[in-house]
Enzyme design. Structure first.
Site, PDB file in Angstrom:
ATOM      1  N   ASP A  70      -9.038  -6.996   4.046  1.00  0.00           N
ATOM      2  CA  ASP A  70      -8.897  -5.939   4.307  1.00  0.00           C
ATOM      3  C   ASP A  70     -10.120  -5.527   4.595  1.00  0.00           C
ATOM      4  O   ASP A  70     -11.665  -6.208   4.679  1.00  0.00           O
ATOM      5  CB  ASP A  70      -8.943  -4.914   2.892  1.00  0.00           C
ATOM      6  CG  ASP A  70      -9.289  -3.889   2.743  1.00  0.00           C
ATOM      7  OD1 ASP A  70      -8.274  -2.952   3.454  1.00  0.00           O
ATOM      8  OD2 ASP A  70     -10.160  -3.306   2.218  1.00  0.00           O
ATOM      9  N   ASP A  72     -12.416  -2.213   4.562  1.00  0.00           N
ATOM     10  CA  ASP A  72     -13.369  -0.953   3.621  1.00  0.00           C
ATOM     11  C   ASP A  72     -12.937  -1.437   2.362  1.00  0.00           C
ATOM     12  O   ASP A  72     -11.745  -0.653   1.557  1.00  0.00           O
ATOM     13  CB  ASP A  72     -12.092   0.839   4.482  1.00  0.00           C
ATOM     14  CG  ASP A  72     -12.098   0.954   5.377  1.00  0.00           C
ATOM     15  OD1 ASP A  72     -12.533   0.652   6.412  1.00  0.00           O
ATOM     16  OD2 ASP A  72     -11.364   2.202   5.335  1.00  0.00           O
ATOM     17  N   THR A 177      -6.067  -3.770   8.966  1.00  0.00           N
ATOM     18  CA  THR A 177      -7.122  -2.598   8.215  1.00  0.00           C
ATOM     19  C   THR A 177      -6.097  -1.134   8.453  1.00  0.00           C
ATOM     20  O   THR A 177      -6.110  -1.119   9.751  1.00  0.00           O
ATOM     21  CB  THR A 177      -8.353  -2.279   8.949  1.00  0.00           C
ATOM     22  OG1 THR A 177      -8.854  -1.147   8.141  1.00  0.00           O
ATOM     23  CG2 THR A 177      -8.588  -2.411  10.312  1.00  0.00           C
ATOM     24  N   ALA A 178      -5.995   0.308   7.591  1.00  0.00           N
ATOM     25  CA  ALA A 178      -5.352   0.982   8.550  1.00  0.00           C
ATOM     26  C   ALA A 178      -6.384   2.065   9.498  1.00  0.00           C
ATOM     27  O   ALA A 178      -6.344   2.496  10.012  1.00  0.00           O
ATOM     28  CB  ALA A 178      -5.950   2.957   6.745  1.00  0.00           C
ATOM     29  N   LYS A 222       0.636  -2.764   5.981  1.00  0.00           N
ATOM     30  CA  LYS A 222       0.067  -4.329   5.930  1.00  0.00           C
ATOM     31  C   LYS A 222       0.477  -5.555   5.886  1.00  0.00           C
ATOM     32  O   LYS A 222       0.324  -6.265   6.348  1.00  0.00           O
ATOM     33  CB  LYS A 222      -1.472  -4.112   5.352  1.00  0.00           C
ATOM     34  CG  LYS A 222      -1.720  -3.088   5.085  1.00  0.00           C
ATOM     35  CD  LYS A 222      -3.665  -3.469   4.636  1.00  0.00           C
ATOM     36  CE  LYS A 222      -4.295  -1.812   4.373  1.00  0.00           C
ATOM     37  NZ  LYS A 222      -5.738  -2.212   3.593  1.00  0.00           N
ATOM     38  N   ASP A 245      -9.753  -4.885  -2.028  1.00  0.00           N
ATOM     39  CA  ASP A 245     -10.222  -4.312  -3.623  1.00  0.00           C
ATOM     40  C   ASP A 245      -9.607  -3.230  -3.714  1.00  0.00           C
ATOM     41  O   ASP A 245      -9.625  -3.129  -4.779  1.00  0.00           O
ATOM     42  CB  ASP A 245     -11.419  -3.004  -2.453  1.00  0.00           C
ATOM     43  CG  ASP A 245     -11.198  -2.310  -1.146  1.00  0.00           C
ATOM     44  OD1 ASP A 245     -11.378  -0.973  -2.058  1.00  0.00           O
ATOM     45  OD2 ASP A 245     -10.789  -2.261  -0.491  1.00  0.00           O
ATOM     46  N   ASN A 248      -3.780  -0.236  -3.513  1.00  0.00           N
ATOM     47  CA  ASN A 248      -2.617  -0.149  -2.236  1.00  0.00           C
ATOM     48  C   ASN A 248      -2.303  -1.675  -1.837  1.00  0.00           C
ATOM     49  O   ASN A 248      -1.642  -1.754  -0.845  1.00  0.00           O
ATOM     50  CB  ASN A 248      -3.892   0.675  -1.313  1.00  0.00           C
ATOM     51  CG  ASN A 248      -3.844   2.344  -2.406  1.00  0.00           C
ATOM     52  OD1 ASN A 248      -2.109   2.858  -2.296  1.00  0.00           O
ATOM     53  ND2 ASN A 248      -4.564   2.700  -1.591  1.00  0.00           N
TER      54      ASN A 248
END
Length: 317
Positions: A70, A72, A177-178, A222, A245, A248
């Site tokens: 991930d 962020d 990542t989004a 994801k 982290d 979600n």
């Protein structure tokens, strides 16, 4: 966009739009990785000189294993989309009122350490409206500059060392990542990683339409992207690792044999401890995070900017 035939059976929790987003992200990541492979073999990755904290694995030479990170708050402090918005504001892509909203969202994210769905959706909608009508090549070029200005100094050295350990073992490493796939690809390239899975914005003839392909690459999407990429690349997910982290990302973390909670939020920490997942926390404490909030959020006038952001938040509530 046609569905990709190599997607393996998927979980019931994933919606059709999650599947579409995951497929689109995997396809974009494989294409970009193939184009950049020769350059990555010859370029020294930024930050590689950091002293690594050796994990218990990876296994050297295991070409059916890979690592998925991930972005962020896992690889980078703060949210890539907000840093990108700050750079676009500097280049006069939008007005100060939009910057105030980006600033408040980034400050909240830094303070709370978790993703607020309303904030994230608002940021994505703003970003799509801002880039609509612009060429993909233009935003990629600007993204390189924004990385140097706002992102390079926010990479967590500890997480960077974990990624480097996988690379040194001969394994592939992907960001998941989004954030827009273009932004994620730039970050992956600059860190010497294999590639990136990110949210795919629709473009026609190289121009953004202001729409997404599927939905943002978030949560179950994801997991779908990782599943699709693993099937296409011949990876064994039981031998792969994933790092995040956020609670979600539990669907993605649960896919692999080696899940890691990095700088975990409260829900993920509890979940990880209950399942004996490995944890790493590279944060220096809440006080230090609060001190750096305003600077990280990009608010020029500290008192005035904070007051405006808080007022905006109160109005929205």
């Amino acid at each position: 966009m046609a569905a990709l035939g190599w997607l393996t059976p998927r979980r019931r929790s994933a919606t059709a739009r999650s599947v579409l987003a995951g497929e689109a992200a995997a396809e974009a990541a494989r294409k970009t990785s193939a184009e950049d492979e020769s350059a990555l073999l010859t370029k020294t990755p930024e930050g590689a000189g950091e002293a690594p904290e050796e994990p218990a694995f990876p296994v050297a030479g295991d070409d059916r294993a890979a690592a998925f990170f991930d972005l962020d708050n896992t690889v980078m402090q703060g949210a890539a989309l907000f840093h990108f918005g700050r750079g676009l504001y500097k280049r006069k892509f939008f007005e100060r009122r939009e910057l105030t909203r980006f600033a408040w969202q980034q400050a909240w994210f830094r303070l709370a350490g978790v993703e607020d769905p309303e904030h994230m959706q608002d940021a994505r909608d703003s970003a799509l409206s801002i880039v609509k009508g612009h060429r993909v090549s233009e935003l990629m070029s600007i993204g390189e500059e924004i990385y140097d200005e706002y992102m390079a100094d926010r990479i967590w050295p500890g997480t960077r060392a974990l990624a480097q350990a996988h690379l040194d073992a001969g394994q592939r490493v992907w960001l998941v990542t989004a954030a827009p796939v273009e932004t994620a690809t730039i970050i992956a390239r600059r860190l010497g990683l294999t590639g990136a899975l990110g949210t795919v914005a629709e473009s026609v003839d190289g121009v953004y339409t202001g729409r997404l392909v599927g939905e943002p690459l978030h949560g179950p999407a994801k997991a779908e992207a990782v599943r699709a990429l693993a099937a296409a690349e011949g990876l064994d997910l039981e031998r792969c690792a994933a790092y995040s982290d956020s609670h979600n990302d539990i669907p993605m973390l649960s896919l692999v044999g080696h899940p890691y909670a990095i700088n975990p939020d409260t829900k993920l920490r509890k979940h990880a401890r209950a399942r004996d997942w490995r944890l790493r926390d590279y944060r220096t404490g809440r006080k230090a995070a609060k001190v750096g909030i305003l600077a990280a959020a990009g608010v020029g006038a500290l008192a005035g900017g904070t007051a405006a952001a808080l007022a905006l938040h109160r109005r929205r509530r």
